[in-house]
Structure formats: structure tokens, C-alpha cells
Design an enzyme around this catalytic site. Structure first.
Site, PDB file in Angstrom:
ATOM      1  N   THR A  78      20.762  10.841 -18.975  1.00  0.00           N
ATOM      2  CA  THR A  78      20.082  11.972 -18.346  1.00  0.00           C
ATOM      3  C   THR A  78      19.098  11.430 -17.306  1.00  0.00           C
ATOM      4  O   THR A  78      18.752  10.257 -17.352  1.00  0.00           O
ATOM      5  CB  THR A  78      19.255  12.766 -19.373  1.00  0.00           C
ATOM      6  N   ALA A 113      23.719  -0.565 -11.068  1.00  0.00           N
ATOM      7  CA  ALA A 113      24.815  -0.092 -11.938  1.00  0.00           C
ATOM      8  C   ALA A 113      25.398  -1.251 -12.736  1.00  0.00           C
ATOM      9  O   ALA A 113      24.667  -1.901 -13.472  1.00  0.00           O
ATOM     10  CB  ALA A 113      25.880   0.641 -11.126  1.00  0.00           C
ATOM     11  N   GLY A 148      29.061  13.532  -0.915  1.00  0.00           N
ATOM     12  CA  GLY A 148      28.578  13.346  -2.298  1.00  0.00           C
ATOM     13  C   GLY A 148      27.903  12.001  -2.505  1.00  0.00           C
ATOM     14  O   GLY A 148      27.835  11.492  -3.630  1.00  0.00           O
ATOM     15  N   ASP A 204      13.311   5.957  -5.519  1.00  0.00           N
ATOM     16  CA  ASP A 204      14.311   5.355  -6.392  1.00  0.00           C
ATOM     17  C   ASP A 204      14.359   3.830  -6.198  1.00  0.00           C
ATOM     18  O   ASP A 204      14.458   3.070  -7.160  1.00  0.00           O
ATOM     19  CB  ASP A 204      15.664   5.991  -6.070  1.00  0.00           C
ATOM     20  N   LYS A 243      13.425   0.795  -8.834  1.00  0.00           N
ATOM     21  CA  LYS A 243      14.327  -0.324  -9.152  1.00  0.00           C
ATOM     22  C   LYS A 243      13.619  -1.652  -8.952  1.00  0.00           C
ATOM     23  O   LYS A 243      13.786  -2.588  -9.751  1.00  0.00           O
ATOM     24  CB  LYS A 243      15.588  -0.257  -8.293  1.00  0.00           C
TER      25      LYS A 243
END
Ligand code: ASP
Ligand code: MG
Length: 832
Positions: free
Chosen positions: A554, A610, A663, A677, A681
Site C-alpha cells: 500500500t 524496485a 501511465g 519520492d 529514496k
């Protein structure tokens, strides 16, 4: 505590039963439980107070209570019978001593528990005195042996009277039932109940809106003569009562935590078996498990009544549940042993006699070839007596057993493994008996503790059932779930891993027998029930798995704020959610300390790059002694794409709109453009490298000017052309110097000074960050040992596929750790 949000029904009994099995729960009014309290739970004022509070919180009026005799009363009554049988000189004295002791103990309980209610006290003490006089009279008339069952019955009778009186005094309208009024045995030797008659009698006695306390252990035969159900027979009384009133559950309140995979007093790594398939439990009982008596379980069979073993002194703890479960619960294997067996051998042990004996005795093994039967030492006395009566010659020898018990174990891979292990062990085996649910080695020598431990270790080491709950059903969550099944089938580490829950911010779908990972997304809305974080935490506190892993996919700050509670429930975490990792330094430290202390693992390797192994690489460098001097790179796939494509052909605002359409951005592109963001990181990597800092210590140059921050998303897009002049100017200036624009994160540690910033930079066209695939991330790490030629990790750093792949990598790593985790149980009196 209530589980309304998870299991849908807030009847008191749900707390005991709702989770370990998935049986449809009845409504509060139709659901019935028989609660049985054992002697040790009723032995002192203090333990009786605990029992009273359990009754207060968990027992409904429709439920039944069954009680054993208080404390060791039955032992003392048995001792009296022993005295009389042996006819010694000191008998009178010893008899009087025991009887007065029993009287004094009960009187003390009455007086302390009914403190303040003189009338009630007096009436109970009077009945007690009358019973004591009756016993004395039998003794004097030498009819005590004839009346031995009536003598034994007093234990349960006094116990039920006392509990009933105390409950009444405390405002709970309660009736005591002497089960000799309703439990009629058609065959007292085998303690078989005349079900119809007993049910009619019992249902006739029960009064509505009253709680009932039944005596355990006692019944009558068809002639109305008192009979007992054998030592520890109250458990059997409870399951019989459950069958008669059509209860759903029986709860045995005892002084143990449940059934373990081996005797925890000698096998420290034994684990609690939270769910035991009924047929396996019966086999454990047959082989002499001290908690599960074979007889106890027989009435549960037909109606699928579940049996719960709970610890009176730790009522919140999840105990063991016996019943019918799905595949996962059936995989458990346990090791059992006993050195208290007697082997009987006789030339006359053949077809007919054996058949006859089996009617009366429950043997652990019958072997026609060896002409041998094996029986527990407890029952050996009666068998010996019986054989003598039949004039059968026999020899006896002490025996032991060492067994592996599990559902359909005969037909599993364990069968061969067991035989090989026993053959290679020093256990001098006489024979191995193979049964559907057990493999049993018998020996004429004792079974040593080390052999039990060794076998247990062999059979359970790699067998830890791990439950996975996925939080977040967005893009990445869906992809993670879509790959779950194939991962599970191909990765050995995941062979005992089961998907047991999927939750989103308002709903949850749990299934302790496992969810179909391939269908769970499509069927979620159909099965999910309302569930908030509290509901989830409640659920996590009572699950039947050895370990549970929660995968947080989430973006929720609130969810991250609950990590503390998840750890407190013993749950391990895998997070893609960056929120917790970017908490203030001290808060994060607290959280990590907490996880360590509770032995909870927390992996979050997908929070940066990722699936790129940047977190691993950085950690490994630090662990192996490198001193980090620089961490820099392009950490945002979106910003990477925007600047790679920004060559003057299209305006920057147009590129933003294109990225949105493809997207490649967050729903609101400003969440990427703000740089937050990237800043997060960099913070995560900096902390991984051992630097202590907070988000505000990293300077962040947002690409969104103040004037466009407060607008709606549409207004922002409409006015985004306002960005273009400035961006064009920066681009032109860069191009004149053979440079390009990039959004760069950079932490530098030079001469003890730490600087960290994220923002737009003009980089030489030959710079490592200048030529990237449009969406790629790049990470550059400079250390004292990686100087001129720094370490570079480059590749796709965002997107559903790679993030889900990174989460699967964390899952494999975590399960590998958990599979080899050594677990000690706390054993009262030994290590706690
Ligand atoms: N009071 C009986 C006994 O001690 C029955 C029981 O406790 O279950 O054997
Ligand atoms: Mg007992």
C-alpha cells in the site's frame, strides 16, 4: 476483544474458535460450546477466580460447563480405596487423616469463595459434612469398596455444587447437574452411553435462561448404579454432553498450552500444533498422548464438533484445536514416544482370544505373529487380572515406542524416511507398525530423549507453515498475486508458504486453509468482509501458522503507522511502502529495535530501485568494511523518462502529458515532479549506508513552482505550459555546453561532511547518467575502495512487473531465514 470485522459474529465463543478453522459460525443464539474445567483449574481460590472470569467473559447461558473434582480430590479418594483394599494396621489412622484433609480443603474453598454469604456457606458445609459422615459410615460398615464409585463421585459433586453456588452469588443464575441423573451407560465396561435415553433426560433437565454446571466423570448404568468414566473421564463427559446438546465446540480448560509436535518437556524445539485433524488426534490419543484421550474424541466424530485445548492461566493464548481442516493443517507431523508400555506375550494369543480381548481393552499394538499385545502400563493391571481369570499363561516385558504421527502418513514420503531413520538409529527396534496415520517403532528398551529429539528435528526442521497476507490490491499487488502460484511451485523455500489473506483499506478476505492465489483478485469483492486495521491486528494475534508474513504494497502512511502493532503480534513484514522507512530517525530506530526484540524480520528491498539489487549491494559493501563516500543517481523512472526525451523537440509540458497518458507517472504527475519520492529514496539509501539523517536534511528542488502547487490536477495540466520557458532556457544553456538535463539525487560524504540533495542538474553528455534507457534508474556508489571507477547499478527501477519481482525476491529471502529459524518454546518450570 471482538472479531466482528473479520469473522462476522461477536458471540463470546467466537474468540475461542472463529479463526483456526473456517467453519461457518452459527449465530450467537444457535452456537453452543461445552466448557470443561479440569481439576488443576479448580484447585485453589486463585485458580477458581480465574475460572470465574473466564466464565464471565466467554460462557453464554446456552453453553454447558463440566467440572472435574477440585484439585487432587480424586487422587485422595482413590488412595482411600487403596487403603481399604490393602487392609494395613494403620488403616484407621490413615483413613481418618485423608478424609479430614479432604473435608478441610473443601471447607476452606467454600468459606473463601463465598466470603460474606454465611447462609450459603453454611448450607454447602452442611451438605459436605453429611457426605463425609456417609463415607465414614460406609467405612465402619465395611461397605466402602462396594460403594467405591459413589465415593469417587463426591469429588465432582462437591466441585459442581461449589461452582454453582459461587456463580449464583455473583449474579449468574446457575443450576448444578449431577450427571447420574442423565448419563446412562448401556455398557459400563466400555463406557458406552445410551444416547437416546441420556439425551432425553439431559434435555429434560436443562432450564432455559440458566447456566448449568455438570459433574464430569460420573454416570449410571441401566440399573441406576453409579459408574465412573475412568480416570480423567471428565473430558469424555464434556464431549458426550456436546454430542447430546448438539454443541459446535468443546473447550477443555487445562493447565497446558495445547498439543505439541513432541513432548515440550524433553524436546525444546517442539512447536504447538494449533490445528490437529481429528483422525490424527485420535491416533495420538491411542498412542497415549496425555492430553488427548482416545475415548474423549469419539463423540465428536459424527457431528464434526471441534475440540479446543486452552490454558486456563493464559486464556488469551491460542491453544490447539482438534477437528476437520483443510490441506495445510493436515501437513503437520508430530513425534510421540512413551516408555510406559507393557508387552504381553502368550501362546494363546490368536484369532479368537485376541478378538475378545480387543472388545474390552484398547491395545496400542496387536501382533499375531509375535503373539504379543502392547498396552499402556496404566491398563496393564486390568489386563493381567483378566488373563489370570481366564487361566491364560503369559509373560510380560516393559516396552517403549517412538512414533511419527500425521495425516495419511503411511502413504506419504515420510514413511520411507521414518523407516530409514529408525534403522540407522541406535533405538533397538523390535518391530515397526505401520498405520494409516502413524508409524510406530516398538522396543524392549527405553527410548532415549536424544532419539526423540533427533527424529523430531528430522521431521519438523523444514516444516514450518508460513502464512502470507497481502495488503494492497493495486497494480503491483495484483501482479504479485498473479505470480504467487508459479513461485510457490518452483521455489523450494516456498513449499510451506500459503496465501491466507488479502486486505485493502476497508476489506479483507482471510482463509486459514489457503486462498486461491490465481483467482483471489477476481473474486475479492465477492468474498471480502469489512475489515479495518484493528480487525487485521486482531486476526494476526490468533492465527494457526508458525509464522505470518505481511506484504505491504500500500502507499498508506496509516498502515505504516501500524507496523508496531504488527510486530507486537509476531508478524514479519515485507514492505514496498516507503512510509515507515522514511519516518523520523528516532521513530524508525524504535521500530527496528522493536522488530529485533520480537524476532520479527522486516525486508524492504523494493523501496528503492524496485528489483534492482541496490539495497543489497549497499548493505553488503557497508557490512564488508567499505566507507561510503557518495551515493548518487537517477532514482525516478518517471523523471528519467521525461528528461531523456526532453531534447527540445517537444515542450516539457507536452512530455508531462504524454507520460501521464502512457501511465508512467503517479495519478497526479506533481507527485513525481515534486522530487519527494526521490528525496525519500535517497534517505532510505543513506540510512542503509549507516548515516543518521532525516528527510529535511536532504535539500529538494521541486520542479513544480509554488504557483502551481495548490491547483487541482486539471488546472495544473492546463497551466503546465507556464513551466516551458524556464525549462527551455535551462535546456538551451546545457546544450551549449554539450550537456543534458537530469534529475539527480546525490549524497556526498567528504572529510566528515555530509551533504545530500535532489534536483535538476546539467550533466556532460559523456556522464554515466546521460545515456540511459528512457525509464531506467541508475545508482552510483563510490567508496574508499571504489574510487575512480565507481560501482554502477543500472536498469528498470519501477513498474509493476519489476516491483512485484522484487517483492517475490524478498519473500524467498525471508522464507529461507524463517525455515532455518530455531524456535524454543517456553516451558513452565524449565526455562521460564
Ligand atoms: N476427577 C477425575 C480424575 O481425576 C476425572 C477428571 O478429572 O477428569 O480422574
Ligand atoms: Mg483430573
Amino acid at each position: 476483544m471482538s472479531h466482528t470485522s473479520v469473522v462476522g459474529d461477536s458471540a463470546k465463543a467466537v474468540v475461542d474458535t472463529g479463526l483456526l478453522s473456517n467453519r461457518i459460525l452459527g449465530s450467537a443464539t444457535t452456537r453452543k460450546t461445552v466448557h470443561k474445567f479440569g481439576g488443576s483449574s479448580l484447585g485453589t481460590v486463585q485458580s477458581l477466580e480465574t475460572v470465574l472470569s473466564i466464565i464471565d467473559q466467554r460462557v453464554n447461558d446456552d453453553d454447558l460447563i463440566v467440572v472435574s473434582a477440585n484439585g487432587k480430590t480424586t487422587d485422595k479418594l482413590v488412595e482411600i480405596i487403596g487403603l481399604v483394599t490393602q487392609c494395613q494396621d494403620t488403616e484407621d489412622e490413615a483413613f481418618t487423616h485423608l478424609l479430614l484433609l479432604i473435608q478441610a480443603e473443601h471447607k476452606a474453598l467454600i468459606q473463601q469463595l463465598l466470603d460474606g454469604d454465611i447462609e450459603c456457606q453454611q448450607s454447602l458445609v452442611e451438605s459436605l459434612n453429611a457426605d463425609i459422615r456417609q463415607i465414614q459410615q460406609w467405612y465402619l460398615q465395611q461397605s466402602l469398596l462396594e460403594n467405591r464409585n459413589d465415593l469417587l463421585a463426591f469429588g465432582e459433586l462437591w466441585s459442581s455444587r461449589l461452582l454453582t453456588a459461587v456463580l449464583n452469588q455473583r449474579g449468574r443464575r446457575t443450576v448444578a447437574i449431577d450427571t447420574r441423573e442423565c448419563f446412562v451407560l448401556s455398557c459400563p465396561v466400555k463406557t458406552t452411553l445410551n444416547r437416546q435415553r441420556s439425551a432425553d433426560l439431559l434435555l429434560g433437565i436443562l432450564e432455559s435462561k440458566r447456566l448449568h454446571v455438570l459433574t464430569g466423570f460420573i454416570a449410571v448404568d441401566e440399573q441406576g448404579v453409579t459408574q465412573t468414566l475412568g480416570r480423567n473421564g471428565s473430558d469424555y463427559s464434556a464431549t458426550l454432553a456436546a454430542e447430546l446438546i448438539d454443541a459446535n465446540d468443546v473447550c477443555l480448560w487445562t493447565d497446558v498450552d495445547g498439543i505439541y509436535s513432541a513432548d515440550p518437556r524433553i524436546v525444546p524445539s517442539a512447536k504447538k500444533l494449533q490445528r490437529i485433524e481429528a483422525s490424527v488426534a485420535r491416533e495420538l490419543g491411542r498412542l497415549g498422548n496425555p492430553v488427548l484421550h482416545a475415548k474423549t474424541l469419539s463423540p465428536l466424530k459424527e457431528k464434526n464438533i471441534h475440540l479446543h485445548i486452552n490454558n486456563t492461566f493464559y486464556p488469551q493464548q491460542v491453544g490447539s484445536e482438534v477437528g476437520q481442516f483443510g490441506e495445510i493443517a493436515r501437513q503437520e507431523v508430530s513425534i510421540t514416544h512413551s516408555n510406559q508400555l507393557i508387552g504381553f506375550q502368550s501362546k494363546r494369543f490368536n484369532g479368537k482370544l485376541l478378538e475378545q480381548l480387543q472388545q474390552t481393552f484398547s491395545f496400542i499394538d496387536v501382533d499375531e505373529t509375535l503373539q504379543q499385545v502392547i498396552i499402556s502400563a496404566e491398563q496393564a493391571y486390568e489386563l493381567r487380572y483378566h488373563l489370570q481369570e481366564l487361566c491364560v499363561d503369559f509373560q510380560t516385558h516393559s516396552m517403549s515406542l517412538l512414533a511419527a504421527v500425521g495425516f495419511a502418513i503411511r502413504d506419504s514420503q515420510w514413511h520411507r524416511e521414518f523407516v530409514a531413520n529408525i534403522e540407522n538409529s541406535p533405538y533397538p527396534t523390535q518391530k515397526i507398525s505401520v498405520n494409516e496415520h502413524s508409524l510406530v517403532a516398538f522396543s524392549k528398551s527405553d527410548c532415549q530423549i536424544e532419539w526423540v529429539n533427533k527424529l523430531h528435528n528430522r521431521f519438523t526442521r523444514k516444516h514450518r507453515n508460513i502464512g502470507v497476507i497481502v495488503a494492497g490490491t493495486g497494480n503491483i499487488g495484483e501482479t504479485f498475486l498473479a505470480n504467487f502460484l508459479s513461485q510457490q511451485q518452483s521455489r523450494q523455500e516456498l513449499s510451506q508458504v500459503h496465501l491466507i489473506g488479502v486486505v485493502n483499506s476497508t476489506q479483507a478476505w482471510f482463509d486459514v486453509d489457503g486462498l486461491p492465489a490465481d483467482k483471489v483478485v477476481a473474486e475479492f469483492s465477492q468474498h471480502a468482509k469489512p475489515c479495518d486495521i484493528n480487525g487485521l491486528v486482531d486476526w494476526l494475534q490468533r492465527h494457526p501458522f508458525d509464522e505470518v508474513i505481511l506484504v505491504d504494497i500500500t502507499p498508506s502512511e496509516t498502515f505504516a503507522q501500524s507496523y508496531q502493532q504488527f510486530f507486537a503480534a509476531g508478524v514479519h513484514l515485507i514492505s514496498a511502502n516507503k512510509c515507515a522507512n522514511t519516518f523520523a530517525q528516532h521513530a524508525l530506530q524504535d521500530l527496528q529495535n522493536r522488530a529485533n526484540k520480537l524476532d520479527c524480520q522486516w525486508l524492504s528491498n523494493t523501496t528503492v530501485g524496485a528489483a534492482l539489487p541496490v539495497n543489497y549491494a549497499l548493505k553488503d559493501l557497508c557490512d564488508s568494511g567499505h566507507q561510503i563516500e557518495e551515493i548518487s543517481g537517477i532514482f525516478s523512472g518517471t523523471l528519467s523518462w521525461l528528461f531523456s526525451n526532453f531534447d527540445g523537440a517537444k515542450s516539457f509540458s507536452q512530455l508531462i502529458k504524454d507520460a501521464l497518458a502512457l501511465g508512467l507517472t503517479e495519478p497526479d504527475p506533481r507527485d513525481d515532479l515534486s522530487g519527494l519520492d526521490v528525496q525519500r529514496k535517497l534517505l532510505i539509501l543513506a540510512r542503509l549506508a549507516g548515516f543518521e539523517l532525516n528527510l529535511e536534511d536532504i535539500t529538494c528542488h521541486s520542479l513544480v513552482p509554488e504557483s502551481l502547487v495548490g491547483l487541482s490536477k486539471q488546472d495544473f495540466l492546463d497551466q503546465s505550459h507556464l513551466l516551458d520557458t524556464d525549462f527551455n532556457n535551462q535546456l538551451l544553456a546545457a546544450q551549449q555546453n554539450d550537456a543534458c538535463l537530469r534529475y539527480v539525487a546525490k549524497l556526498a560524504y567528504v572529510d566528515g561532511n555530509l551533504t545530500a540533495r535532489v534536483g535538476i542538474e546539467a550533466l556532460d553528455n559523456k556522464h554515466a547518467f546521460a545515456s540511459l534507457n528512457p525509464c531506467d534508474n541508475i545508482f552510483l556508489i563510490k567508496t574508499n575502495w571504489y574510487q575512480e571507477n565507481p560501482l554502477i547499478i543500472q536498469g528498470p527501477g519501477a513498474g509493476r512487473e519489476v516491483t512485484a519481482a522484487g517483492l517475490h525476491s524478498d519473500l524467498v529471502h525471508l522464507c529461507r531465514q524463517l525455515n532455518s529459524k530455531h524456535q524454543d518454546v517456553d516451558i513452565k518450570g524449565i526455562n521460564s
